[in-house]
Design a protein around this motif. Structure first.
Motif, PDB file in Angstrom:
ATOM      1  N   ASP A   1       0.880  -1.167   0.000  1.00 13.79           N
ATOM      2  CA  ASP A   1       0.000   0.000   0.000  1.00 13.79           C
ATOM      3  C   ASP A   1       0.915   1.213   0.000  1.00 13.79           C
ATOM      4  O   ASP A   1       1.988   1.184   0.571  1.00 13.79           O
ATOM      5  CB  ASP A   1      -0.903  -0.021   1.244  1.00 13.79           C
ATOM      6  N   GLU A   2       0.453   2.304  -0.610  1.00 14.90           N
ATOM      7  CA  GLU A   2       1.325   3.473  -0.815  1.00 14.90           C
ATOM      8  C   GLU A   2       2.608   2.994  -1.504  1.00 14.90           C
ATOM      9  O   GLU A   2       3.724   3.283  -1.081  1.00 14.90           O
ATOM     10  CB  GLU A   2       1.644   4.175   0.515  1.00 14.90           C
ATOM     11  N   ALA A   3       2.398   2.236  -2.573  1.00 15.33           N
ATOM     12  CA  ALA A   3       3.521   1.539  -3.214  1.00 15.33           C
ATOM     13  C   ALA A   3       4.617   2.481  -3.691  1.00 15.33           C
ATOM     14  O   ALA A   3       5.801   2.157  -3.588  1.00 15.33           O
ATOM     15  CB  ALA A   3       3.002   0.719  -4.380  1.00 15.33           C
ATOM     16  N   ASP A   4       4.232   3.646  -4.213  1.00 12.35           N
ATOM     17  CA  ASP A   4       5.285   4.546  -4.706  1.00 12.35           C
ATOM     18  C   ASP A   4       6.203   4.965  -3.569  1.00 12.35           C
ATOM     19  O   ASP A   4       7.400   5.106  -3.737  1.00 12.35           O
ATOM     20  CB  ASP A   4       4.697   5.767  -5.428  1.00 12.35           C
ATOM     21  N   ARG A   5       5.619   5.141  -2.403  1.00 11.79           N
ATOM     22  CA  ARG A   5       6.439   5.511  -1.235  1.00 11.79           C
ATOM     23  C   ARG A   5       7.328   4.338  -0.799  1.00 11.79           C
ATOM     24  O   ARG A   5       8.493   4.520  -0.482  1.00 11.79           O
ATOM     25  CB  ARG A   5       5.505   5.935  -0.084  1.00 11.79           C
ATOM     26  N   ILE A   6       6.757   3.159  -0.815  1.00 12.77           N
ATOM     27  CA  ILE A   6       7.527   1.996  -0.367  1.00 12.77           C
ATOM     28  C   ILE A   6       8.654   1.673  -1.344  1.00 12.77           C
ATOM     29  O   ILE A   6       9.713   1.201  -0.941  1.00 12.77           O
ATOM     30  CB  ILE A   6       6.605   0.774  -0.149  1.00 12.77           C
TER      31      ILE A   6
END
Ligand SMILES: Nc1ncnc2c1ncn2[C@@H]1O[C@H](COP(=O)(O)OP(=O)(O)OP(=O)(O)O)[C@@H](O)[C@H]1O
Length: 645
Positions: free
Chosen positions: A211-216
């Motif tokens: 989740d919040e893949a771009d951040r991860i």
């Protein structure tokens, strides 16, 4: 009377078990047939009628979902699907990898949680099968929230689920973590279990969700995520979600996605933020930012607002002085230097309030579902890598106008930061300029100067916040927007109530001794400065923590009724009894991201976990209950409290 060996429903235990087993087999078979028959063609968006063979299902009941999931959804009050759920769930049920993007607050959480439970249900996943589903979130609060939704909609399932977000001794959860079928976690703690927990392995994993893949997938998490992925089987299904996810999301290769579906619900929409969100920006003199913020709060005492600031030090300072100035509304602060338990309490307390102001760093910037937030204010815009500036803006304003509600946002910019507003507009975000109402402005600097002159610890806090602020500006790569040279630093210091400009040790290049001149203002800076800045800041913080521990701090209730000008006697804050905790809390933050940057969970090594109510009988439930540790109980109590809100 029921005959020996017979049950009330008729038949022996054995017969009943076998009937149950048959029903389960039948249900699974039907689901599998339906999934195959109803799956949308690969590469299509089920919401695009011309491509889909038949209109996409609108309610959860129309989907091939298991009975326990449907019951959980119904009891949770979820009937009609949101667009992201309608478009993604059928693809995911069909076993496909997927990248899902939709505006903030549009229901992405259920879009991935439902198919995770369904896949394990159809595989008749049990305790012995180990870890089947893994959901990774960048922050602890978001992980808790996801876990809460999972508990709610998954309560009729027999699988076990756990929350692993850091907080306490890893040993306490090692045994249980090996029995969990679904884990919701932050990356650091998960990796620690992978490395240290005997018997914990993910070799059977069926679904991985970021989740919040771009951040991860961001640099901050990259080493951790790489190591996690090395421990996962390649055959798994992988799902990526975020409000700011694009097909081009960096470095997807390392996730070994297999022909992923790309579902971007609002890609064709004229705006990338929710349409009910009214967005404004104001151009203010840098030395007036605090005045504007204060005046805004005073003018919106009946609202619920979140104010994003760029560093923990700023949050602490602004929160502390505003508390002392007693605006007439409850103020709270959320940042990564606060202990996990306390962070959770602050988060939940703010959720419950109708009128309140929360000062926060980006720990609250993504994913959190605060109910009924009226305003999001960004006093200083971005604090991370430049390409993420607009993404950060989108996630922050996304804390309001969620799930069909209305909301407003305000971005305070200095004249030379105006490019930020055009960047935002260019990204299909409708933001309008509004003017400062000078007649309503309430100048603060004199009051702040008085407060600071009376309290050395407050002055120290102001100095730290000031230095942090300049550092955060200095470290921004986009010098067109963020330029220390363009800031009237001395005027700024005085607007914060500081009699003199603090010594900017973090920018002092040892080779060049030019007292009181920020490094960023010099042309002869040296290269290792950023590293030194960090080291010096850590040193500085240690000294300051020691000092702070010695000084008696006071909490001040945020109410106007006292008619105080801020110089009066301090009063205990009835809704927050913790500030003395905050000092000791700081020491645990060595793992948090850069000294004054985001405090997201890129290296958390703390624990809190919780068992999920399983349906495998009383004994196991009691066992699970007994094994809950103090902090888990706290988390669960707080979560339940929130469910009642
Ligand atoms: N089908 C549904 N019916 C009713 N409410 C829903 C449904 N799906 C989600 N919601 C509600 O919508 C709100 C937002 O959902 P969620 O937190 O999943 O959004 P999100 O898209 O993940 O947001 P963000 O991008 O900020 O993380 C939540 O309060 C959730 O309970």
């Amino acid at each position: 009377m029921v005959a020996k060996g017979k049950q009330r429903g008729g038949g022996t235990h054995k017969e009943q078990r076998s009937k149950k087993h048959e029903r389960l087999e039948e249900e699974i078979q039907t689901l599998e047939q339906r999934i195959a028959a109803e799956a949308p063609p690969p590469g299509t968006n089920p919401l695009a009628n011309d491509l889909a063979s038949k209109p996409a299902a609108k309610s959860f009941r129309e989907l091939p979902l298991s009975r326990p999931t449907l019951q959980g959804l119904e009891e949770g009050g979820y009937k009609t699907m949101k667009d992201i759920q309608r478009a993604c769930i059928p693809h995911i049920l069909a076993g496909r990898d997927l990248l899902g993007a939709a505006k903030t607050g549009s229901g992405k959480t259920l879009a991935f949680l439902i198919p995770v439970m369904e896949r394990l249900f159809r595989l008749k996943w049990s305790k012995l099968d180990g870890l089947g589903g893994l959901v990774i979130s960048p922050t602890r609060e978001l992980a808790i929230q996801i876990f809460e939704v999972l508990r709610k909609v998954g309560k009729k399932h027999e699988m076990s689920a756990g929350l692993v977000i850091g907080g306490k001794d890893v040993g306490q959860e090692q045994e249980r973590v090996t029995h969990m079928n679904i884990l919701v976690c932050t990356p650091g703690r998960l990796l620690q279990h992978m490395d240290e927990t005997y018997g914990f392995d993910a070799c059977n994993l069926q679904v991985l969700v970021l989740d919040e893949a771009d951040r991860i997938l961001d640099l901050g998490f990259s080493a951790t995520i790489n190591s996690i992925v090395e421990n996962l089987p390649k055959s798994r299904q992988t799902l990526l979600f975020s409000a700011t996810l694009s097909k081009q999301v960096r470095d997807l290769a390392r996730l070994s996605l297999k022909e992923p579906e790309y579902i971007a619900i609002h890609e064709a929409s004229s705006t990338v933020t929710p349409s009910r969100l009214q967005q404004h920006y104001m151009v203010v003199n840098p030395a007036e930012k605090l005045d504007v913020l204060w005046s805004f709060i005073k003018m919106h005492l009946k609202s619920k607002s979140i104010v994003f600031l760029s560093s923990c030090n700023q949050v602490r300072f602004v929160h502390e002085v505003f508390c002392r100035l007693r605006p007439g509304v409850v103020l709270s602060a959320l940042h990564g230097k606060i202990k996990q338990e306390k962070r959770l309490q602050i988060f939940l307390d703010f959720c419950e309030r109708k009128e309140a102001v929360l000062f926060a760093t980006d720990v609250a910037g993504r994913g959190l579902d605060f109910p009924e937030v009226d305003w999001v204010i960004q006093a200083i815009c971005a604090q991370v890598d430049c390409p993420e500036d607009v993404a950060t803006y989108i996630h922050r304003v996304g804390r309001t106008a969620r799930n069909e509600a209305k909301g407003k946002s305000l971005l305070l910019l200095c004249e030379h930061e105006k490019k930020m507003a055009s960047n935002v507009q260019e990204a299909r975000i409708p933001i309008k300029q509004i003017q400062v109402n000078k007649s309503r402005m309430q100048p603060l600097h004199q009051k702040l100067a008085t407060l600071l002159s009376q309290d050395a610890s407050l002055k120290h806090m102001a100095q730290k916040a000031f230095v942090s602020y300049l550092r955060s500006v200095h470290l921004q790569p986009d010098k067109q927007i963020f330029d220390v040279n363009k800031l009237p630093v001395e005027l700024l210091a005085s607007s914060w109530g500081l009699p003199t400009m603090p010594r900017l040790r973090f920018v002092a290049a040892p080779a060049v001794k030019k007292k009181n001149i920020p490094y960023a203002l010099r042309e002869d800076g040296n290269k290792g400065a950023e590293k030194e800045e960090k080291e010096e800041e850590e040193e500085e913080e240690e000294e300051e923590e020691e000092e702070e521990e010695k000084s008696q701090r006071t909490r001040v209730i945020a109410t106007d009724e006292e008619g105080s000008d801020g110089a009066g006697p301090a009063k205990e804050n009835d809704d927050d009894d913790d500030d003395d905790e905050e000092e000791e809390e700081e020491e645990e933050e060595q793992g948090a991201r850069s000294s004054d940057g985001s405090d997201e969970e890129n290296s958390d090594v703390e624990v809190a976990s919780a068992g999920w109510k399983g349906g495998k009988g009383k004994e196991e439930a009691i066992d699970k209950k007994r094994s809950l540790q103090d902090e888990e109980e706290l988390a669960l109590t707080l979560l339940k409290k929130r469910q009642r809100v």
